[in-house]
Scaffold this active site. Sequence first.
Site, mmCIF file in Angstrom:
data_model
loop_
_atom_site.group_PDB
_atom_site.id
_atom_site.type_symbol
_atom_site.label_atom_id
_atom_site.label_comp_id
_atom_site.label_asym_id
_atom_site.label_seq_id
_atom_site.Cartn_x
_atom_site.Cartn_y
_atom_site.Cartn_z
ATOM 1 N N LYS A 78 -9.018 5.955 -12.427
ATOM 2 C CA LYS A 78 -7.968 5.483 -13.340
ATOM 3 C C LYS A 78 -8.395 4.169 -13.987
ATOM 4 O O LYS A 78 -8.983 3.306 -13.311
ATOM 5 C CB LYS A 78 -6.663 5.307 -12.552
ATOM 6 C CG LYS A 78 -5.442 4.986 -13.416
ATOM 7 C CD LYS A 78 -4.161 4.964 -12.573
ATOM 8 C CE LYS A 78 -2.922 4.691 -13.398
ATOM 9 N NZ LYS A 78 -1.678 4.698 -12.592
ATOM 10 N N SER A 153 2.070 7.623 -14.214
ATOM 11 C CA SER A 153 1.171 7.085 -15.201
ATOM 12 C C SER A 153 -0.285 7.514 -15.036
ATOM 13 O O SER A 153 -1.075 7.348 -15.965
ATOM 14 C CB SER A 153 1.232 5.562 -15.155
ATOM 15 O OG SER A 153 0.752 5.087 -13.909
ATOM 16 N N SER A 177 3.500 7.279 -9.647
ATOM 17 C CA SER A 177 2.441 7.587 -10.612
ATOM 18 C C SER A 177 1.291 8.432 -10.104
ATOM 19 O O SER A 177 0.444 8.853 -10.893
ATOM 20 C CB SER A 177 1.873 6.298 -11.186
ATOM 21 O OG SER A 177 2.728 5.826 -12.193
HETATM 22 N N1 GLN Z 1 7.004 5.920 -13.904
HETATM 23 C C1 GLN Z 1 7.227 4.703 -13.185
HETATM 24 C C2 GLN Z 1 7.192 3.538 -14.138
HETATM 25 O O1 GLN Z 1 7.078 3.774 -15.277
HETATM 26 C C3 GLN Z 1 6.211 4.552 -12.088
HETATM 27 C C4 GLN Z 1 4.905 4.088 -12.572
HETATM 28 C C5 GLN Z 1 3.870 3.933 -11.502
HETATM 29 O O2 GLN Z 1 4.024 4.416 -10.383
HETATM 30 N N2 GLN Z 1 2.826 3.185 -11.820
HETATM 31 O O3 GLN Z 1 7.257 2.422 -13.768
#
Ligand code: GLN
Length: 488
Positions: A78, A153, A177
């Site tokens: 990532k 994400s 995410s």
């Molecule tokens: N979707 C969540 C957010 O937008 C979690 C993101 C994540 O786990 N990095 O914050």
Amino acid sequence: MTVELGTARAIQAAVARGDVSAREVARDALERADARSDLGAFLHLDEDRVLAAADRVDTARSKGLTLGALAGVPVAIKDNLCERGVPTTCASRILQGFESFYDAHALTRLGAAGGVSFGRANMDEFAMGSSGENSSVKPTLNPWDRSRVPGGSSSGSAVAVASGIVPLSLGSDTGGSIRQPAAFCGVVGLKPTWGRVSRRGLVAFASSLDQIGPFAVDVKDAALAFEAIAGHDPDDSTSSNRGVPSLDASLAAAEQSGMKGLRVGVPEESSAEGLDPEVARATERALALLEAAGAQLVPVSLPLLPWAIDTYYVIASAEASSNLARFDGVRYGWRCEDAKGVVDLLERTRTLGFGPEVRRRIMLGTWVLSAGYFDAYYGQAQRVRTKFRQDFERAFSLCDVILTPTTPSPAFRLGERIDDPLSMYLADIFTIPANLAGLPAMSVPVAHSSGGLPIGVQLVADAFEEPRLFQAAAVLERERGPLPALGR
Ligand code: GLN
């Protein structure tokens, strides 16, 4: 020659035997990445660098050195994990052109196990998002249906594995995410206990929630990756110095005794309104399969579940507003060049450098930390967080693992929620509680919807109880049977 080696284990074994070289494995993965460039899984993929890393594994083998558990396995990374010598951009304009001068601890560990770092995976900017659409570069598409989001994400990390480009990848999970895109893409995704994996070199979003973890094609491969990256790092004072147990015993127990002696907690709140009926059915079936494998199902309660999202968005945004203050156009990455004076430079760099979702979080976080509102928002959210921990403690006095859906629905359509942040945030209702409480959790694919989209369920265990999590996950994976394969 095309190497059809589906799992990381198969690749490692074939490389160790000398049936195939790490270079051939890497070459094939590069070809697949090229063939599937339509999916937008990678932001940067340096062929020479991948091949050079593979060559190092082949050289080690030719010298008769002992090979690591991931020898020759290509692993997508990532784009928020620092990697020396390549861009680390968090898919943000503000980090355009930035190169880290060191490797994240997890990458060092991966390399030590023989893993071949394979390209920078696309993501929502600064890991904020649930669909991959917040990447400042391009969206990532779901390989099961390219009109749908892959989740986020860690969108590119999930798609790189789901589309068969690589068998393993690393992502980060602050509120879901890793697990949410794993569920949307039909792969295994693990968020370890907070502190189990060093966060050194992970670009911080919300430090008290962030954790690095793997995506894998199956539970056994996830175990290998976990064992490779977990463990104490003296340079991350929040990383735990507890020993990392081998997961062999858990995987063997799954094979020999299934779920005998284990209790599975079923939160009454998880059949919340708004749950897609096919997801509800898949979750019921997963519970029935675990019960048939010897588990005792016990009702538990997470009464604060309806407040998980509110609590998370106060805490995560507060931490993000502080963590992202360092991106000012002076020290890192991109800067607005035609600014007049310092204030104008900061203002315009940050306004143009960050995308709308990141700006929204910074504003929200700054607001909840401001003098007049601190206690009403941030203080209150911290108190609710403590109650979440206590509720889990109570639940784990009654059970060994908890099972919930991973997401309320299968993958939604590209563009469907992008203008409605609240509906986007709802995708994480089931995954956020494990982050608030720091617990290990995994999404395991269990079914496909009538529309052909993957559905996952989530297992959660008590802190540092990854062995139990893996036992339950391995049983579930075996009992659910084979799932449809992606046509290539
Ligand atoms: N979707 C969540 C957010 O937008 C979690 C993101 C994540 O786990 N990095 O914050």
